[in-house]
Motif scaffolding. Structure first.
Motif, PDB file in Angstrom:
ATOM      1  N   LEU A  89      51.094  -4.972  14.779  1.00 40.45           N
ATOM      2  CA  LEU A  89      50.032  -5.285  15.728  1.00 40.45           C
ATOM      3  C   LEU A  89      49.901  -4.256  16.847  1.00 40.45           C
ATOM      4  CD1 LEU A  89      47.852  -7.186  16.841  1.00 40.45           C
ATOM      5  CD2 LEU A  89      49.681  -8.501  17.955  1.00 40.45           C
ATOM      6  N   ASP A  90      50.998  -3.692  17.305  1.00 38.37           N
ATOM      7  CA  ASP A  90      50.945  -2.762  18.435  1.00 38.37           C
ATOM      8  C   ASP A  90      50.015  -1.575  18.175  1.00 38.37           C
ATOM      9  OD1 ASP A  90      52.407  -1.891  21.118  1.00 38.37           O
ATOM     10  OD2 ASP A  90      52.356  -0.130  19.816  1.00 38.37           O
ATOM     11  N   ASP A  91      49.874  -1.195  16.917  1.00 39.99           N
ATOM     12  CA  ASP A  91      49.095   0.005  16.604  1.00 39.99           C
ATOM     13  C   ASP A  91      47.587  -0.176  16.707  1.00 39.99           C
ATOM     14  OD1 ASP A  91      50.992   2.094  16.119  1.00 39.99           O
ATOM     15  OD2 ASP A  91      51.656   0.964  14.376  1.00 39.99           O
ATOM     16  N   ILE A  92      47.130  -1.361  17.074  1.00 39.04           N
ATOM     17  CA  ILE A  92      45.688  -1.504  17.350  1.00 39.04           C
ATOM     18  C   ILE A  92      45.307  -0.773  18.634  1.00 39.04           C
ATOM     19  CG2 ILE A  92      45.527  -3.710  16.140  1.00 39.04           C
ATOM     20  CD1 ILE A  92      45.362  -4.988  18.996  1.00 39.04           C
ATOM     21  N   ARG A  93      46.304  -0.306  19.405  1.00 39.81           N
ATOM     22  CA  ARG A  93      46.009   0.413  20.654  1.00 39.81           C
ATOM     23  C   ARG A  93      45.060   1.577  20.425  1.00 39.81           C
ATOM     24  NH1 ARG A  93      50.972   2.765  22.865  1.00 39.81           N
ATOM     25  NH2 ARG A  93      51.802   2.646  20.741  1.00 39.81           N
TER      26      ARG A  93
ATOM     27  N   PHE B  80      51.151  -0.950   8.920  1.00 39.13           N
ATOM     28  CA  PHE B  80      49.751  -0.934   9.341  1.00 39.13           C
ATOM     29  C   PHE B  80      49.262   0.472   9.691  1.00 39.13           C
ATOM     30  CE2 PHE B  80      46.677  -1.257  12.903  1.00 39.13           C
ATOM     31  CZ  PHE B  80      45.659  -1.946  12.269  1.00 39.13           C
ATOM     32  N   ARG B  81      50.018   1.190  10.519  1.00 42.05           N
ATOM     33  CA  ARG B  81      49.589   2.530  10.944  1.00 42.05           C
ATOM     34  C   ARG B  81      49.427   3.454   9.742  1.00 42.05           C
ATOM     35  NH1 ARG B  81      52.074   7.346  11.934  1.00 42.05           N
ATOM     36  NH2 ARG B  81      51.082   8.719  13.491  1.00 42.05           N
ATOM     37  N   GLN B  82      50.417   3.468   8.867  1.00 41.81           N
ATOM     38  CA  GLN B  82      50.376   4.321   7.690  1.00 41.81           C
ATOM     39  C   GLN B  82      49.187   3.973   6.790  1.00 41.81           C
ATOM     40  OE1 GLN B  82      54.059   4.216   5.511  1.00 41.81           O
ATOM     41  NE2 GLN B  82      53.269   5.418   3.792  1.00 41.81           N
TER      42      GLN B  82
ATOM     43  N   LEU C 138      37.683  -0.643  13.525  1.00 43.04           N
ATOM     44  CA  LEU C 138      38.202  -1.954  13.152  1.00 43.04           C
ATOM     45  C   LEU C 138      37.605  -2.987  14.094  1.00 43.04           C
ATOM     46  CD1 LEU C 138      40.106  -3.581  11.332  1.00 43.04           C
ATOM     47  CD2 LEU C 138      41.921  -3.195  13.019  1.00 43.04           C
ATOM     48  N   ASP C 139      36.891  -3.960  13.508  1.00 41.88           N
ATOM     49  CA  ASP C 139      36.205  -4.961  14.320  1.00 41.88           C
ATOM     50  C   ASP C 139      37.053  -6.193  14.590  1.00 41.88           C
ATOM     51  OD1 ASP C 139      33.508  -3.769  14.676  1.00 41.88           O
ATOM     52  OD2 ASP C 139      33.522  -3.806  12.486  1.00 41.88           O
ATOM     53  N   ALA C 140      38.039  -6.479  13.723  1.00 39.05           N
ATOM     54  CA  ALA C 140      38.852  -7.680  13.929  1.00 39.05           C
ATOM     55  C   ALA C 140      40.059  -7.671  13.008  1.00 39.05           C
ATOM     56  CB  ALA C 140      38.034  -8.945  13.684  1.00 39.05           C
ATOM     57  N   LEU C 141      41.090  -8.407  13.429  1.00 38.14           N
ATOM     58  CA  LEU C 141      42.274  -8.680  12.617  1.00 38.14           C
ATOM     59  C   LEU C 141      42.349 -10.179  12.372  1.00 38.14           C
ATOM     60  CD1 LEU C 141      45.344  -6.653  13.983  1.00 38.14           C
ATOM     61  CD2 LEU C 141      44.517  -6.681  11.635  1.00 38.14           C
TER      62      LEU C 141
END
Length: 253
Positions: A83-87, A55-57, A67-70
């Motif tokens: 998921l952690d990278d939404i921080r 995700f991060r890459q 980003l408005d939503a996952l």
């Protein structure tokens, strides 16, 4: 709608660790596949379906600043591990990240990312807001989504139709009533793991047959393993309206 294929690979990605096959040694950028995910820009919203280990890459490569939503298709690690990278988005956007998924999927996230949901909130952890969904149509920050129920061997998984675009990954069976929800889509992205049959994914032959039945204007294949073969060679085997997806491919609908 602008669609970007963030990743088009299977759970191990391509190249596969330790493999020396011609696909894993290929220097064609289209043969390098991160774990499967897609970015939608629609009605002024930025939405990603599935946040896998890459995700991060992926968001850095595509310069996705907001980003408005996952939205999640199912709970497997190759679709949730990032998921952690939404921080970073929490920090820049100053709000919780809406997460949409079936109750079963959200419960799995609670177990695997227990620190996010603990009573004691450690500083800097991701901030999320859960939105349980069912088989019924729903809206993601105002954008209408139609769930498409498919089977990933014995695991129920959701694909999604957003306007004239349908996205289905990790499937090897779609019932007739669910196919009716897909019909009329101008663009379909569908999984096709390899040439040989597989217990939980469509093979190339099966995916092509389904797409020929549904007859979208354009279709792209995703969740592709190194066993599929070289991108440039497989493309020559496909009907004109079907192409192999590749990481970074952008589609306008």
């Amino acid at each position: 709608m602008k669609i970007t294929l963030l990743g088009t690979g299977t759970s191990q990605g391509v190249p596969v660790i330790g493999c020396t096959c011609e696909v894993c040694r290929s220097v064609d950028y289209r043969d390098r596949r991160l774990r499967v995910s897609v970015h939608l820009q629609v009605d002024g919203k930025s939405i990603i379906i599935d946040s896998g280990p890459d995700f991060r890459q992926q968001v850095l490569r595509e310069r996705i600043k907001t980003l408005d939503a996952l939205v999640f298709t199912h709970e497997h690690k190759d679709h949730t591990a990032g998921l952690d990278d939404i921080r970073a988005y929490n920090f820049t956007q100053h709000k919780d990240m809406p997460l949409y998924g079936e109750e079963r999927v959200l419960e799995q996230l609670k177990r695997e990312f227990s620190y996010i949901f603990s009573d004691y909130k450690y500083p800097g952890i991701p901030q999320v807001k859960l939105h349980p969904i069912t088989d019924e149509p729903f809206k993601v920050e105002g954008v209408p989504f139609i769930p498409i129920r498919v089977m990933h061997y014995k695991l129920p998984v959701l694909g999604y139709r957003i306007g004239d675009f349908t996205y289905i990954t990790d499937a090897n069976f779609i019932s007739e009533p669910e196919k009716e929800k897909v019909r009329g889509s101008k663009v379909i992205v569908l999984d096709a793991l390899r040439h040989e049959p597989h217990i939980s994914h469509f093979s190339l032959k099966e995916a092509v047959a389904l797409l020929e039945e549904l007859q979208p204007e354009q279709a792209y294949l995703t969740h592709i393993s190194h066993l599929m073969g070289l991108h440039r060679e497989v493309e020559l085997q496909l009907p004109d309206f079907i192409r192999l997806g590749y990481d970074g491919l952008q589609i306008e609908v």
